[in-house]
Design a protein around this motif. Structure first.
Motif, PDB file in Angstrom:
ATOM      1  N   GLU A  45      62.287 102.333 -19.191  1.00 52.29           N
ATOM      2  CA  GLU A  45      61.487 102.919 -18.110  1.00 52.29           C
ATOM      3  C   GLU A  45      61.626 102.173 -16.790  1.00 52.29           C
ATOM      4  O   GLU A  45      61.130 102.636 -15.757  1.00 52.29           O
ATOM      5  N   HIS A  46      62.288 101.033 -16.791  1.00 52.93           N
ATOM      6  CA  HIS A  46      62.488 100.277 -15.557  1.00 52.93           C
ATOM      7  C   HIS A  46      63.716 100.815 -14.833  1.00 52.93           C
ATOM      8  O   HIS A  46      64.838 100.752 -15.352  1.00 52.93           O
ATOM      9  N   LEU A  47      63.515 101.304 -13.635  1.00 53.48           N
ATOM     10  CA  LEU A  47      64.591 101.886 -12.840  1.00 53.48           C
ATOM     11  C   LEU A  47      65.017 100.938 -11.733  1.00 53.48           C
ATOM     12  O   LEU A  47      64.275 100.033 -11.346  1.00 53.48           O
ATOM     13  N   LEU A  48      66.218 101.170 -11.215  1.00 52.26           N
ATOM     14  CA  LEU A  48      66.662 100.425 -10.042  1.00 52.26           C
ATOM     15  C   LEU A  48      65.724 100.726  -8.880  1.00 52.26           C
ATOM     16  O   LEU A  48      65.226 101.845  -8.742  1.00 52.26           O
ATOM     17  N   ASN A  49      65.506  99.732  -8.024  1.00 53.99           N
ATOM     18  CA  ASN A  49      64.595  99.904  -6.888  1.00 53.99           C
ATOM     19  C   ASN A  49      65.265 100.530  -5.679  1.00 53.99           C
ATOM     20  O   ASN A  49      64.607 100.763  -4.654  1.00 53.99           O
ATOM     21  N   VAL A  50      66.554 100.794  -5.782  1.00 47.19           N
ATOM     22  CA  VAL A  50      67.296 101.473  -4.726  1.00 47.19           C
ATOM     23  C   VAL A  50      68.201 102.506  -5.384  1.00 47.19           C
ATOM     24  O   VAL A  50      68.513 102.398  -6.572  1.00 47.19           O
TER      25      VAL A  50
ATOM     26  N   ARG B  73      57.435  86.948  10.472  1.00 48.93           N
ATOM     27  CA  ARG B  73      56.843  87.707  11.562  1.00 48.93           C
ATOM     28  C   ARG B  73      56.319  89.073  11.112  1.00 48.93           C
ATOM     29  O   ARG B  73      55.511  89.667  11.790  1.00 48.93           O
ATOM     30  N   SER B  74      56.836  89.586   9.998  1.00 48.81           N
ATOM     31  CA  SER B  74      56.467  90.937   9.568  1.00 48.81           C
ATOM     32  C   SER B  74      56.289  90.974   8.063  1.00 48.81           C
ATOM     33  O   SER B  74      56.842  91.815   7.387  1.00 48.81           O
ATOM     34  N   ARG B  75      55.522  90.036   7.515  1.00 49.62           N
ATOM     35  CA  ARG B  75      55.392  89.936   6.060  1.00 49.62           C
ATOM     36  C   ARG B  75      54.838  91.222   5.447  1.00 49.62           C
ATOM     37  O   ARG B  75      55.349  91.729   4.464  1.00 49.62           O
ATOM     38  N   SER B  76      53.746  91.750   6.019  1.00 48.17           N
ATOM     39  CA  SER B  76      53.152  92.947   5.417  1.00 48.17           C
ATOM     40  C   SER B  76      54.069  94.152   5.564  1.00 48.17           C
ATOM     41  O   SER B  76      54.155  94.989   4.670  1.00 48.17           O
ATOM     42  N   CYS B  77      54.774  94.241   6.694  1.00 49.44           N
ATOM     43  CA  CYS B  77      55.717  95.344   6.906  1.00 49.44           C
ATOM     44  C   CYS B  77      56.839  95.273   5.874  1.00 49.44           C
ATOM     45  O   CYS B  77      57.237  96.272   5.287  1.00 49.44           O
ATOM     46  N   TRP B  78      57.364  94.068   5.643  1.00 46.81           N
ATOM     47  CA  TRP B  78      58.420  93.874   4.656  1.00 46.81           C
ATOM     48  C   TRP B  78      57.942  94.303   3.277  1.00 46.81           C
ATOM     49  O   TRP B  78      58.638  95.007   2.545  1.00 46.81           O
ATOM     50  N   ALA B  79      56.748  93.888   2.898  1.00 49.98           N
ATOM     51  CA  ALA B  79      56.235  94.186   1.564  1.00 49.98           C
ATOM     52  C   ALA B  79      56.059  95.680   1.351  1.00 49.98           C
ATOM     53  O   ALA B  79      56.303  96.193   0.265  1.00 49.98           O
ATOM     54  N   LYS B  80      55.641  96.405   2.390  1.00 52.64           N
ATOM     55  CA  LYS B  80      55.340  97.818   2.225  1.00 52.64           C
ATOM     56  C   LYS B  80      56.576  98.698   2.351  1.00 52.64           C
ATOM     57  O   LYS B  80      56.661  99.736   1.719  1.00 52.64           O
ATOM     58  N   ILE B  81      57.540  98.313   3.203  1.00 51.93           N
ATOM     59  CA  ILE B  81      58.641  99.204   3.535  1.00 51.93           C
ATOM     60  C   ILE B  81      59.901  98.890   2.736  1.00 51.93           C
ATOM     61  O   ILE B  81      60.482  99.759   2.090  1.00 51.93           O
ATOM     62  N   ASP B  82      60.340  97.638   2.752  1.00 56.60           N
ATOM     63  CA  ASP B  82      61.634  97.326   2.163  1.00 56.60           C
ATOM     64  C   ASP B  82      61.545  97.149   0.656  1.00 56.60           C
ATOM     65  O   ASP B  82      62.433  97.571  -0.066  1.00 56.60           O
ATOM     66  N   LEU B  83      60.492  96.496   0.167  1.00 59.70           N
ATOM     67  CA  LEU B  83      60.362  96.266  -1.270  1.00 59.70           C
ATOM     68  C   LEU B  83      59.662  97.456  -1.908  1.00 59.70           C
ATOM     69  O   LEU B  83      58.492  97.400  -2.265  1.00 59.70           O
ATOM     70  N   ARG B  84      60.400  98.550  -2.066  1.00 62.25           N
ATOM     71  CA  ARG B  84      59.818  99.777  -2.570  1.00 62.25           C
ATOM     72  C   ARG B  84      60.170  99.975  -4.036  1.00 62.25           C
ATOM     73  O   ARG B  84      61.181  99.487  -4.527  1.00 62.25           O
ATOM     74  N   SER B  85      59.330 100.744  -4.722  1.00 64.67           N
ATOM     75  CA  SER B  85      59.590 101.087  -6.110  1.00 64.67           C
ATOM     76  C   SER B  85      60.259 102.454  -6.171  1.00 64.67           C
ATOM     77  O   SER B  85      60.163 103.248  -5.233  1.00 64.67           O
ATOM     78  N   PRO B  86      60.950 102.762  -7.284  1.00 63.48           N
ATOM     79  CA  PRO B  86      61.599 104.068  -7.406  1.00 63.48           C
ATOM     80  C   PRO B  86      60.581 105.186  -7.463  1.00 63.48           C
ATOM     81  O   PRO B  86      59.418 104.970  -7.832  1.00 63.48           O
TER      82      PRO B  86
END
Length: 353
Positions: free
Chosen positions: A54-59, A325-338
């Protein structure tokens, strides 16, 4: 070995160590390259080896091409049964599909096995063992736990992520009980978790998503409480197409300048219907030629001893400048789940704090 060749010892045979070894072997076929790895399954590491179906690639598949032949997308065409759900979600577009992570691990393991079993002499070899220290000077190389020695001109550390550290605090007695799980990727980490037990998850990132999915598949129904510094759950990838190239091969003056450019393009992308994740993925692979642009130069201003490249990669620059400089932005946008993870997380909806 020819007089101009070198010997390289790579400590770690997971994804990074295996890929580096294969690419270095392709670039320098006369070099002697030894991958030192105690495990039996090579090329996968924790990310692509210690995972469940059930674990998918994140990209999507299009962003998981490591430059090997056959390409990952081509290899997946022979695994149609295992890709059925992913292809249904992506409307049969294999490049946009989020494949199960274990498939990428098998792909890497097969590529490494092909190199190791190729006819004729191969400069790439595997040594089963654990390196404990460097050889005493003036010798160069590694000493293994069983007493064997590996002579090497260059030693590359590819040991992956270290095991998680305990969070600290006054209640250290908890670490000695069965209530504390220090490593969620250990084989027996979640075996004795009761289906109705309340769980406290430290962290609200992608590992938390993996743990929730694994427990949900096993029938866990109890409450979950996830805590982190920002209390934000990862967003999921959504369709929106690849954002058009806007760098045209040019590097901004600094990582900070690239961050400002990305923010501007992100606002344009949202207005045009593209998701911010596709905008942020456009400059991946960019290298800043000026080492000092990221705030720290290479040691002595020298270039890489392996590839000879003088520059700071985007990943390093991102950690040094973008993330602070953009920790919360990084966490929400780039580190996404499938995308498929979103319904499962919504059903369980761990309480984040």
């Amino acid at each position: 070995m020819p007089p101009t060749s070198k010997s390289v010892a790579i400590v770690g045979g997971g994804f990074s160590g295996a890929l580096f070894g294969m690419k270095l072997h392709r670039a320098q076929p006369d070099w002697r390259i030894v991958i030192v790895e105690p495990g039996r399954r090579l090329g996968q590491g924790i990310a692509y080896g210690a995972c469940a179906p059930e674990h998918l690639l994140n990209v999507p598949v299009s962003r998981m091409e490591p430059g090997l032949a056959p390409r990952f997308a081509q290899w997946l065409q022979g695994r149609s049964a295992e890709m059925a759900d992913a292809l249904a979600e992506s409307e049969s577009d294999i490049a946009a599909a989020f494949a199960p992570r274990y498939l990428f691990g098998e792909y890497m393991r097969e590529r490494l096995a092909e190199v190791l079993t190729a006819r004729g002499w191969s400069g790439l070899q595997i040594m089963r063992g654990e390196a404990v220290r460097a050889l005493p000077q003036p010798r160069r190389g590694l000493l293994l736990t069983d007493g064997r020695e590996v002579e090497a001109d260059i030693v590359v550390l590819a040991m992956g992520n270290l095991p998680p550290r305990p969070p600290g605090g006054p209640d250290r007695w908890l670490y000695d009980t069965g209530y504390f799980v220090p490593d969620p990727w250990a084989a027996d980490a979640l075996e004795d978790v009761g289906s109705d037990e309340t769980l406290l998850l430290i962290g609200t990132g992608l590992t938390m998503v993996d743990v929730v999915l694994r427990l949900a598949r096993g029938g866990h129904r109890g409450p979950m409480i996830a805590v982190s510094r920002h209390g934000l759950l990862p967003r999921t990838h959504r369709r929106g197409g690849a954002w058009r190239e806007f760098l045209n091969g040019r590097s901004p003056a600094s990582p900070a300048a690239l961050l400002r450019l990305l923010r501007g393009r992100s606002r344009e992308g949202r207005g045009g219907g593209a998701c911010r994740g596709s905008v942020c993925s456009t400059p991946r692979g960019l290298r800043f030629r000026a080492c000092g642009a990221a705030g720290t130069a290479h040691s002595g201003g020298s270039s890489c001893v392996i590839c000879g490249h003088a520059g700071t990669s985007t990943a390093i620059a991102w950690r040094r400048v973008f993330r602070p400089r953009s920790r919360s932005c990084w966490a929400k946008i780039d580190l996404r789940s499938p995308p498929d993870a979103s319904p499962a997380i919504a059903r369980r909806r761990p309480i984040s704090m």
